[in-house]
Design an enzyme around this catalytic site. Sequence first.
Site, PDB file in Angstrom:
ATOM      1  N   ASP A  78     -34.530  -9.066  32.258  1.00 47.79           N
ATOM      2  CA  ASP A  78     -33.854 -10.370  32.243  1.00 47.79           C
ATOM      3  C   ASP A  78     -34.892 -11.491  32.269  1.00 47.79           C
ATOM      4  O   ASP A  78     -34.544 -12.637  32.449  1.00 47.79           O
ATOM      5  CB  ASP A  78     -32.958 -10.501  33.483  1.00 47.79           C
ATOM      6  N   ASP A  87     -39.931  -4.316  37.615  1.00 49.67           N
ATOM      7  CA  ASP A  87     -40.332  -5.555  38.316  1.00 49.67           C
ATOM      8  C   ASP A  87     -41.070  -6.473  37.343  1.00 49.67           C
ATOM      9  O   ASP A  87     -42.038  -6.044  36.697  1.00 49.67           O
ATOM     10  CB  ASP A  87     -41.239  -5.209  39.508  1.00 49.67           C
TER      11      ASP A  87
HETATM   12  C1  LIG Z   1     -36.152  -4.770  39.802  1.00 45.72           C
HETATM   13  S1  LIG Z   1     -35.888  -3.168  40.404  1.00 45.72           S
HETATM   14  C2  LIG Z   1     -34.667  -2.514  39.299  1.00 45.72           C
HETATM   15  C3  LIG Z   1     -33.955  -1.320  39.857  1.00 45.72           C
HETATM   16  C4  LIG Z   1     -32.869  -0.694  38.972  1.00 45.72           C
HETATM   17  N1  LIG Z   1     -33.426  -0.100  37.766  1.00 45.72           N
HETATM   18  C5  LIG Z   1     -31.805  -1.707  38.622  1.00 45.72           C
HETATM   19  O1  LIG Z   1     -31.728  -2.091  37.443  1.00 45.72           O
HETATM   20  O2  LIG Z   1     -31.032  -2.110  39.526  1.00 45.72           O
HETATM   21  C6  LIG Z   1     -37.366  -2.315  39.911  1.00 45.72           C
HETATM   22  C7  LIG Z   1     -37.465  -0.935  40.509  1.00 45.72           C
HETATM   23  O3  LIG Z   1     -38.641  -0.285  40.014  1.00 45.72           O
HETATM   24  C8  LIG Z   1     -39.220   0.449  41.068  1.00 45.72           C
HETATM   25  N2  LIG Z   1     -40.649   0.639  40.774  1.00 45.72           N
HETATM   26  C9  LIG Z   1     -41.636  -0.275  40.889  1.00 45.72           C
HETATM   27  N3  LIG Z   1     -42.820   0.268  40.570  1.00 45.72           N
HETATM   28  C10 LIG Z   1     -42.572   1.561  40.241  1.00 45.72           C
HETATM   29  C11 LIG Z   1     -43.388   2.644  39.836  1.00 45.72           C
HETATM   30  N4  LIG Z   1     -44.711   2.510  39.722  1.00 45.72           N
HETATM   31  N5  LIG Z   1     -42.803   3.844  39.596  1.00 45.72           N
HETATM   32  C12 LIG Z   1     -41.474   3.990  39.708  1.00 45.72           C
HETATM   33  N6  LIG Z   1     -40.637   2.982  40.093  1.00 45.72           N
HETATM   34  C13 LIG Z   1     -41.188   1.798  40.354  1.00 45.72           C
HETATM   35  C14 LIG Z   1     -38.973  -0.403  42.287  1.00 45.72           C
HETATM   36  O4  LIG Z   1     -39.059   0.332  43.499  1.00 45.72           O
HETATM   37  C15 LIG Z   1     -37.579  -0.928  42.024  1.00 45.72           C
HETATM   38  O5  LIG Z   1     -36.582  -0.085  42.545  1.00 45.72           O
END
Ligand SMILES: C[S@@+](CC[C@H](N)C(=O)[O-])C[C@H]1O[C@@H](n2cnc3c(N)ncnc32)[C@H](O)[C@@H]1O
Length: 217
Positions: free
Chosen positions: A154, A118
């Site tokens: 991105d 994120d």
């Molecule tokens: C923008 S999305 C990208 C998801 C995937 N990697 C993709 O490229 O389609 C970011 C992901 O990171 C996860 N995320 C956010 N904070 C996290 C954390 N502390 N530990 C593990 N995952 C986390 C979110 O739930 C989300 O699914």
Amino acid sequence: LRDAQRERLERLLPDLEITTPDIGATLDPGTLFGARVTQPLWLEVGFGAGEHLIWQAETNRDVNFIGCEPFLNGVARVVTGIDEGALDNIKIFPDDARIILSALPDQSVDRAFILFPDPWPKLRHQKRRLIGPATLTHFARILTDGAELRIATDYSNYKDWILHYVLASEKFEWTARRPVDWRERPTDWPATRYEAKADAAGRACAYFRFKRRQRQG
Ligand SMILES: C[S@@+](CC[C@H](N)C(=O)[O-])C[C@H]1O[C@@H](n2cnc3c(N)ncnc32)[C@H](O)[C@@H]1O
């Protein structure tokens, strides 16, 4: 979650789930994979809907995988994918990555992926970014010498941020020699759902590959 997803999750997750370790406890990957314990271990953090994780696990059957994702819909999809592919090389940690990063032993992970974390674009939210000195200290600790750390984003400010913090740690070396080495996705790195959205919006992605330097002495 829809009823069918919830039912599948409740039926399949117990066998795949890594339960949250106590604070300060070490998680021994050897206890997770039984007879497969001697195989390499790759870790994907924030796998989203899990298409990259499933592809890697199908393509690299001799590698063990830990996928980490607190978002329940994503966990439900991956659990279904594991079941359909009869994959025996994935375990799921459905919680915050920071917990498992602290719990994994030194030099226990042979490759790690953080794909499109994120971006937290607002200045006052940037401290929430997953990548920073604390998590990188853990990645440097848990990765083996020469292991690859792959990070995609991105978001242009996050590209600079990632390069700044990873290279400041001095434990990592950036493997790119030419712009094409980070502007184009390698063939062993399938696109994710988030990436498809970035493409559709015309945002250029960075595909960083860093190498954990050899430890001295
Ligand atoms: C923008 S999305 C990208 C998801 C995937 N990697 C993709 O490229 O389609 C970011 C992901 O990171 C996860 N995320 C956010 N904070 C996290 C954390 N502390 N530990 C593990 N995952 C986390 C979110 O739930 C989300 O699914």
